[in-house]
Design a protein around this motif. Sequence first.
Motif, PDB file in Angstrom:
ATOM      1  N   LEU A  91       0.831  -1.206   0.000  1.00 47.62           N
ATOM      2  CA  LEU A  91       0.000   0.000   0.000  1.00 47.62           C
ATOM      3  C   LEU A  91       0.866   1.258   0.000  1.00 47.62           C
ATOM      4  O   LEU A  91       0.607   2.213  -0.738  1.00 47.62           O
ATOM      5  CB  LEU A  91      -0.925   0.007   1.221  1.00 47.62           C
ATOM      6  CG  LEU A  91      -1.838   1.219   1.351  1.00 47.62           C
ATOM      7  CD1 LEU A  91      -2.972   1.148   0.344  1.00 47.62           C
ATOM      8  CD2 LEU A  91      -2.412   1.332   2.762  1.00 47.62           C
ATOM      9  N   VAL A  94       3.193   2.222  -3.388  1.00 48.58           N
ATOM     10  CA  VAL A  94       2.634   2.875  -4.579  1.00 48.58           C
ATOM     11  C   VAL A  94       2.685   4.403  -4.474  1.00 48.58           C
ATOM     12  O   VAL A  94       2.415   5.096  -5.451  1.00 48.58           O
ATOM     13  CB  VAL A  94       1.190   2.411  -4.894  1.00 48.58           C
ATOM     14  CG1 VAL A  94       1.179   0.979  -5.362  1.00 48.58           C
ATOM     15  CG2 VAL A  94       0.263   2.627  -3.716  1.00 48.58           C
ATOM     16  N   GLY A  95       3.069   4.895  -3.306  1.00 47.96           N
ATOM     17  CA  GLY A  95       3.356   6.328  -3.186  1.00 47.96           C
ATOM     18  C   GLY A  95       4.500   6.741  -4.107  1.00 47.96           C
ATOM     19  O   GLY A  95       4.651   7.911  -4.441  1.00 47.96           O
ATOM     20  N   TRP A  97       4.677   6.023  -7.126  1.00 45.97           N
ATOM     21  CA  TRP A  97       4.140   5.795  -8.474  1.00 45.97           C
ATOM     22  C   TRP A  97       4.863   6.616  -9.541  1.00 45.97           C
ATOM     23  O   TRP A  97       5.134   6.136 -10.638  1.00 45.97           O
ATOM     24  CB  TRP A  97       2.643   6.118  -8.496  1.00 45.97           C
ATOM     25  CG  TRP A  97       2.003   5.743  -9.788  1.00 45.97           C
ATOM     26  CD1 TRP A  97       1.963   6.479 -10.939  1.00 45.97           C
ATOM     27  CD2 TRP A  97       1.330   4.516 -10.085  1.00 45.97           C
ATOM     28  NE1 TRP A  97       1.295   5.791 -11.918  1.00 45.97           N
ATOM     29  CE2 TRP A  97       0.895   4.593 -11.426  1.00 45.97           C
ATOM     30  CE3 TRP A  97       1.031   3.362  -9.349  1.00 45.97           C
ATOM     31  CZ2 TRP A  97       0.192   3.561 -12.050  1.00 45.97           C
ATOM     32  CZ3 TRP A  97       0.330   2.342  -9.971  1.00 45.97           C
ATOM     33  CH2 TRP A  97      -0.068   2.440 -11.299  1.00 45.97           C
ATOM     34  N   ILE A 100       8.063   4.505 -10.091  1.00 39.29           N
ATOM     35  CA  ILE A 100       7.984   3.098 -10.504  1.00 39.29           C
ATOM     36  C   ILE A 100       6.833   2.858 -11.480  1.00 39.29           C
ATOM     37  O   ILE A 100       6.812   1.827 -12.162  1.00 39.29           O
ATOM     38  CB  ILE A 100       7.830   2.150  -9.284  1.00 39.29           C
ATOM     39  CG1 ILE A 100       6.559   2.470  -8.485  1.00 39.29           C
ATOM     40  CG2 ILE A 100       9.051   2.216  -8.402  1.00 39.29           C
ATOM     41  CD1 ILE A 100       6.289   1.491  -7.353  1.00 39.29           C
ATOM     42  N   GLY A 102       3.338   1.859 -13.209  1.00 37.48           N
ATOM     43  CA  GLY A 102       2.533   0.649 -13.045  1.00 37.48           C
ATOM     44  C   GLY A 102       3.317  -0.624 -13.235  1.00 37.48           C
ATOM     45  O   GLY A 102       2.819  -1.708 -12.939  1.00 37.48           O
ATOM     46  N   PHE A 103       4.550  -0.527 -13.735  1.00 35.20           N
ATOM     47  CA  PHE A 103       5.199  -1.743 -14.212  1.00 35.20           C
ATOM     48  C   PHE A 103       6.557  -2.061 -13.595  1.00 35.20           C
ATOM     49  O   PHE A 103       7.001  -3.196 -13.636  1.00 35.20           O
ATOM     50  CB  PHE A 103       5.359  -1.668 -15.735  1.00 35.20           C
ATOM     51  CG  PHE A 103       4.107  -1.186 -16.434  1.00 35.20           C
ATOM     52  CD1 PHE A 103       2.962  -1.961 -16.443  1.00 35.20           C
ATOM     53  CD2 PHE A 103       4.070   0.055 -17.040  1.00 35.20           C
ATOM     54  CE1 PHE A 103       1.805  -1.511 -17.055  1.00 35.20           C
ATOM     55  CE2 PHE A 103       2.916   0.509 -17.662  1.00 35.20           C
ATOM     56  CZ  PHE A 103       1.775  -0.281 -17.670  1.00 35.20           C
ATOM     57  N   PHE A 104       7.259  -1.041 -13.048  1.00 31.97           N
ATOM     58  CA  PHE A 104       8.622  -1.293 -12.598  1.00 31.97           C
ATOM     59  C   PHE A 104       8.657  -1.764 -11.150  1.00 31.97           C
ATOM     60  O   PHE A 104       7.818  -1.376 -10.337  1.00 31.97           O
ATOM     61  CB  PHE A 104       9.484  -0.039 -12.763  1.00 31.97           C
ATOM     62  CG  PHE A 104       9.620   0.376 -14.200  1.00 31.97           C
ATOM     63  CD1 PHE A 104      10.423  -0.348 -15.068  1.00 31.97           C
ATOM     64  CD2 PHE A 104       8.915   1.461 -14.691  1.00 31.97           C
ATOM     65  CE1 PHE A 104      10.518   0.009 -16.413  1.00 31.97           C
ATOM     66  CE2 PHE A 104       9.010   1.825 -16.026  1.00 31.97           C
ATOM     67  CZ  PHE A 104       9.815   1.096 -16.882  1.00 31.97           C
ATOM     68  N   GLY A 105       9.679  -2.576 -10.831  1.00 32.17           N
ATOM     69  CA  GLY A 105       9.811  -3.121  -9.489  1.00 32.17           C
ATOM     70  C   GLY A 105      10.486  -2.145  -8.543  1.00 32.17           C
ATOM     71  O   GLY A 105      10.934  -1.068  -8.949  1.00 32.17           O
ATOM     72  N   LEU A 106      10.539  -2.528  -7.268  1.00 29.97           N
ATOM     73  CA  LEU A 106      11.175  -1.692  -6.251  1.00 29.97           C
ATOM     74  C   LEU A 106      12.649  -2.053  -6.133  1.00 29.97           C
ATOM     75  O   LEU A 106      12.991  -3.148  -5.709  1.00 29.97           O
ATOM     76  CB  LEU A 106      10.511  -1.938  -4.890  1.00 29.97           C
ATOM     77  CG  LEU A 106       9.251  -1.184  -4.521  1.00 29.97           C
ATOM     78  CD1 LEU A 106       8.835  -1.564  -3.119  1.00 29.97           C
ATOM     79  CD2 LEU A 106       9.456   0.315  -4.630  1.00 29.97           C
TER      80      LEU A 106
END
Lengths: 247, 288
Positions: A91, A94-95, A97, A100, A102-106
């Motif tokens: 949760l 996604v801050g 966003w 990253i 919609g598609f890239f990893g952390l």
Amino acid sequence: MTYAVAFQELTLGYDRHPAVRQLDGEVADGSLTAVVGPNGAGKSTLLKGMTGALRPLAGRVDFGTCTRSDIAYLPQQSDIDQSFPITVVDLVAVGLWSEIGGFFGLRAALRARVDDAISAVGLTGFESRPVGSLSGGQLQRALFARLLLQDARLVLLDEPFTAIDAKTMVDLLGVVQRWHGEGRTVITVLHDAETVREHFPETLILARDLVAHGPTAEVLTAANQFRARQMCEACVGPPHDCGRHAS
Amino acid sequence: MWEALVQPFAEFGFMRRALLGCIAISVGATPVGVFLLLRRMSLTGDAMAHAILPGAAVGYLVAGLSLGAMTIGGLLAGIAVALLSGFVTRVTALREDASLAAFYLISLALGVLIVSTRGSNVDLMHVLFGTVLALNNSALILLCSIASITLLALALLFRPLVLECADPQFLRAVSRLSAVTHFTFLALVVLNLVGGFHALGTLMVVGIMIVPAAAARFWAISIGGLILAAVTIAVAASVCGLLVSYHFGLPSGPAIILAAGLAYGLSLTFGPTGSFAARVHPYRHADA
């Protein structure tokens, strides 16, 4: 003084029924503003209009130099499906966003920032907990952590301190003060006049129409609050020119 | 025992084809079902399954029992109903469930009318209940392609889709992917229903999409876990259903869905999360 957001004869509503009418004014860049008013005054509608989720029926919102990614918005809790099986870290992450998408990893560095944000709101140790298992206060802390990561110039908060305990409220007010100190513009819908008087230098009183806007000490008076209530009560009937001339 | 379980698949090509087709449907449709369930749209799957019927029927009228014509017809009808109900919701006061219900019922009636006036009862039964034991190479390629497209699309859209389900307002605030995600997801629902109806029929295909997903809810709490559990249950139900159908001479589609239903019953009784057993003994794990 430059403005962060300006309203120009802004009318917002649902199904062509206005909930905010012909609002004019500016919110100064870097200010900390409370939006207050009775139930049904159009406070949440105003914030939705500012996020772009609600198109104006008339008039416009001008964000000056701000772009869409410069705005962070915290809706009322009821808009979030707590039964959905995601964890706190999901949760909060996604801050990021704008980085990253919609598609890239952390990456490791980004994951460290997520952990820092979770730590800043006092939720360390809760990273793997499902959101559904959090209390109202813990969920609000997680949502503030997400806002921290959004790193926005304009922060919009819709009743962020409703149904949370006093300790959580104090901690989250500290986060709001920190944003203000960093020069961000914060606009918060609130009900509690005492909280507004203590922590928010600017106040905008709304009762579908603008009642008053300015320094809290000058604006948040008993007379203005009474007038706002009268204007809203007058609007319970047919949506004509209700309450505009209440005094 | 070995003979009863393996011999039907080892000996008969149609059983192997049926199994492969069911596995493809399980892998593609069940993850979509998990998201339908999580979005509280389980009945939308049912409505869309009915909505594809007139398109498939028109395809049948034009080209007979042609895989391509019925697939394209079903796709067009399903997407048309999804878009029309979305449009009506946006421009009128009607809520999405009501407009979808109206369109799918009209669509269903139209489909049954077309098939029954121009075809035989056998044709109607084919469309409504499928022919999983008569899948040819083209049908298998179609089912496997749909499963691949679905997994690829879900992998690409996973984060926006999760956000669209959990916090749609946030997604709309930070991205323009909300509408793309919503309509791509609906397209995946239609695609899997259209692919699946060749095997299980328009009435039964929604069963393999939703029932395993509902059963998985009692075994896992993460999205990945739910998808894994749902696919496993769907594949197991396919194997069991096909075997029961073979040994007892029962229709395959209903046997597969009933096997999934049995898994659902066992899951809601004995599953580790949220089941009757878990509620009666909520701290059982602490003693382990």
